[in-house]
Scaffold this active site. Sequence first.
Site, PDB file in Angstrom:
ATOM      1  N   GLY A  77       7.113   1.039 -34.621  1.00 32.33           N
ATOM      2  CA  GLY A  77       8.182   0.931 -34.784  1.00 32.33           C
ATOM      3  C   GLY A  77       8.973   1.748 -34.888  1.00 32.33           C
ATOM      4  N   GLY A 116       0.405   5.648 -43.905  1.00 29.35           N
ATOM      5  CA  GLY A 116       0.016   7.381 -43.363  1.00 29.35           C
ATOM      6  C   GLY A 116       0.559   8.493 -43.222  1.00 29.35           C
ATOM      7  N   ASP A 117       0.658   9.478 -42.520  1.00 34.99           N
ATOM      8  CA  ASP A 117       1.891  10.581 -42.541  1.00 34.99           C
ATOM      9  C   ASP A 117       3.023   9.929 -41.705  1.00 34.99           C
ATOM     10  OD1 ASP A 117       1.652  12.866 -43.452  1.00 34.99           O
ATOM     11  OD2 ASP A 117       0.986  13.790 -41.459  1.00 34.99           O
ATOM     12  N   ILE A 140      -8.205   5.158 -43.812  1.00 33.08           N
ATOM     13  CA  ILE A 140      -9.432   6.108 -43.751  1.00 33.08           C
ATOM     14  C   ILE A 140      -9.692   6.382 -43.537  1.00 33.08           C
ATOM     15  CG2 ILE A 140      -9.505   3.007 -43.384  1.00 33.08           C
ATOM     16  CD1 ILE A 140     -10.508   4.489 -41.206  1.00 33.08           C
ATOM     17  N   ASP A 141      -8.793   7.704 -43.413  1.00 28.10           N
ATOM     18  CA  ASP A 141      -9.749   8.613 -42.875  1.00 28.10           C
ATOM     19  C   ASP A 141      -9.033  10.058 -43.788  1.00 28.10           C
ATOM     20  OD1 ASP A 141      -8.870   8.153 -40.307  1.00 28.10           O
ATOM     21  OD2 ASP A 141      -7.012   9.071 -39.464  1.00 28.10           O
ATOM     22  N   ARG A 176     -36.430   6.614 -31.653  1.00 25.18           N
ATOM     23  CA  ARG A 176     -35.329   6.677 -30.835  1.00 25.18           C
ATOM     24  C   ARG A 176     -34.543   8.088 -31.313  1.00 25.18           C
ATOM     25  NH1 ARG A 176     -34.378   0.797 -28.467  1.00 25.18           N
ATOM     26  NH2 ARG A 176     -35.237   1.002 -26.772  1.00 25.18           N
ATOM     27  N   MET A 183     -14.737   7.104 -37.440  1.00 20.21           N
ATOM     28  CA  MET A 183     -13.505   7.608 -37.259  1.00 20.21           C
ATOM     29  C   MET A 183     -12.943   8.664 -37.602  1.00 20.21           C
ATOM     30  SD  MET A 183     -11.540   3.550 -36.653  1.00 20.21           S
ATOM     31  CE  MET A 183     -10.759   2.891 -35.389  1.00 20.21           C
ATOM     32  N   HIS A 286     -13.565  -0.409 -34.748  1.00 21.42           N
ATOM     33  CA  HIS A 286     -12.468  -0.748 -36.692  1.00 21.42           C
ATOM     34  C   HIS A 286     -13.088  -1.032 -37.244  1.00 21.42           C
ATOM     35  CE1 HIS A 286      -9.694   0.650 -32.769  1.00 21.42           C
ATOM     36  NE2 HIS A 286      -9.105   0.710 -34.543  1.00 21.42           N
TER      37      HIS A 286
HETATM   38  O1  F6P Z   1      -6.060   6.914 -38.441  1.00 23.42           O
HETATM   39  C1  F6P Z   1      -7.059   5.390 -39.180  1.00 23.42           C
HETATM   40  C2  F6P Z   1      -7.551   5.757 -37.770  1.00 23.42           C
HETATM   41  O2  F6P Z   1      -8.790   4.102 -37.666  1.00 23.42           O
HETATM   42  C3  F6P Z   1      -7.751   6.780 -37.156  1.00 23.42           C
HETATM   43  O3  F6P Z   1      -9.146   7.027 -37.447  1.00 23.42           O
HETATM   44  C4  F6P Z   1      -8.362   6.715 -35.452  1.00 23.42           C
HETATM   45  O4  F6P Z   1      -8.909   7.300 -35.097  1.00 23.42           O
HETATM   46  C5  F6P Z   1      -7.459   5.659 -35.378  1.00 23.42           C
HETATM   47  O5  F6P Z   1      -6.717   4.913 -36.849  1.00 23.42           O
HETATM   48  C6  F6P Z   1      -7.560   4.454 -34.503  1.00 23.42           C
HETATM   49  O6  F6P Z   1      -6.154   3.746 -34.532  1.00 23.42           O
HETATM   50  P1  F6P Z   1      -5.992   2.364 -33.463  1.00 23.42           P
HETATM   51  O7  F6P Z   1      -5.671   1.965 -34.178  1.00 23.42           O
HETATM   52  O8  F6P Z   1      -4.216   3.065 -33.195  1.00 23.42           O
HETATM   53  O9  F6P Z   1      -7.126   2.731 -32.164  1.00 23.42           O
END
Ligand code: F6P
Length: 362
Positions: A77, A116-117, A140-141, A176, A183, A286
């Site tokens: 958006g 976020g950013d 979360i990053d 194994r 992420m 996710h």
């Molecule tokens: O920035 C947060 C994040 O979860 C990243 O770690 C990951 O690369 C990305 O968003 C995944 O985004 P989407 O929800 O669009 O798949």
Amino acid sequence: MLHNIAILTGGGDAPGLNSVIRAAVKTAKLQYGAHVLGIQDGYEGLVQKADPWRLDMPDVAGLLYRGGTILGTSNRGDPFHYPVERDGKIVKEDKSKELMECLNDLRVDALIVIGGDGSLYIANELHKMGAPVVGVPKTIDNDLSATEVTFGFDTAITTATEALDKLHTTAESHHRAMVLEVMGRDAGWIALESGIAGGADVILIPEIPFSWDRIYDKIDGRRKVGRKFSIVVAAEGAHPSGGDRIVVESADQTHGLDRLGGIGQQVGYEISQNLGMDTRVTTLGHIQRGGKPSTFDRILATRFGVEAVHMVVKKKFGHMVALRKAKIVYVPLEEAIGKQKFVDPDGQMVQTAEAIGISMGR
Ligand code: F6P
């Protein structure tokens, strides 16, 4: 006098968003007798002039520990590059004026943007156009340099650590190699911290391009001393030295940022081919973003939500809350945006990992 505050959540969700919303509604009501209007689906709700949700105390009851965001969110958006259909084609148009009109019509004292950013960049652009905006950082990053930590990160590393604990027991039973892809985009914080907490043998992060041979040396070395299983954590942005990160969907396709993924599968394949070892790969995906926020994230999100409302009262528009030295401070958005925080390849955290024998693939 504070009357009305609008609040929205933008970009990818993170555990703790609802805790911020709850704290902001409670503070506005209890401290200032003000109302909070929830904007649906991020900036999209303002561009589309969707009816906001007037959030009262009963609306935020039980929100503290609920994952996701009750307001909905969207990655697509961006009002300055808003996708619209023209003659059967999707083109990007500037809808910021429509958004500003909507904000004026709502007669709010301020807009709190939790994002976020990308969302905070838009917030800053709106501020330059005269919008009374304040920011609350989330991801979360944990890759925003202006704040020592963002809420959502602690929950994500807890989830990843729990996954590693589970992979450990089955890896040991079957002798194994287990690869866990986590992420983090271009930052290796989730991989590094969950890898240390979860007892990984190899941690691969984007900040340290890896050598295949170093990975094989570590796993083979373990086998030679009777440790027949190994655990590898790979950040989604990790890549071999001289190679590139794996992009699943490019920024053009996603209308935003490159979507990463697949390095875990590649690492698993190469280990099984080169070491002849039974190998399995788990992509956590996710799951890292969903579910209840951890205790730490609930507290940080609550502190951010409370301070965001105080910041509105103090008219510190164009600023965002941040955590520095255990205190909440206000940072100008202009300074905060676009400055990512990466793992220092020679920093203490990496040194800690290497001191206990974890291979960083170098
Ligand atoms: O920035 C947060 C994040 O979860 C990243 O770690 C990951 O690369 C990305 O968003 C995944 O985004 P989407 O929800 O669009 O798949």
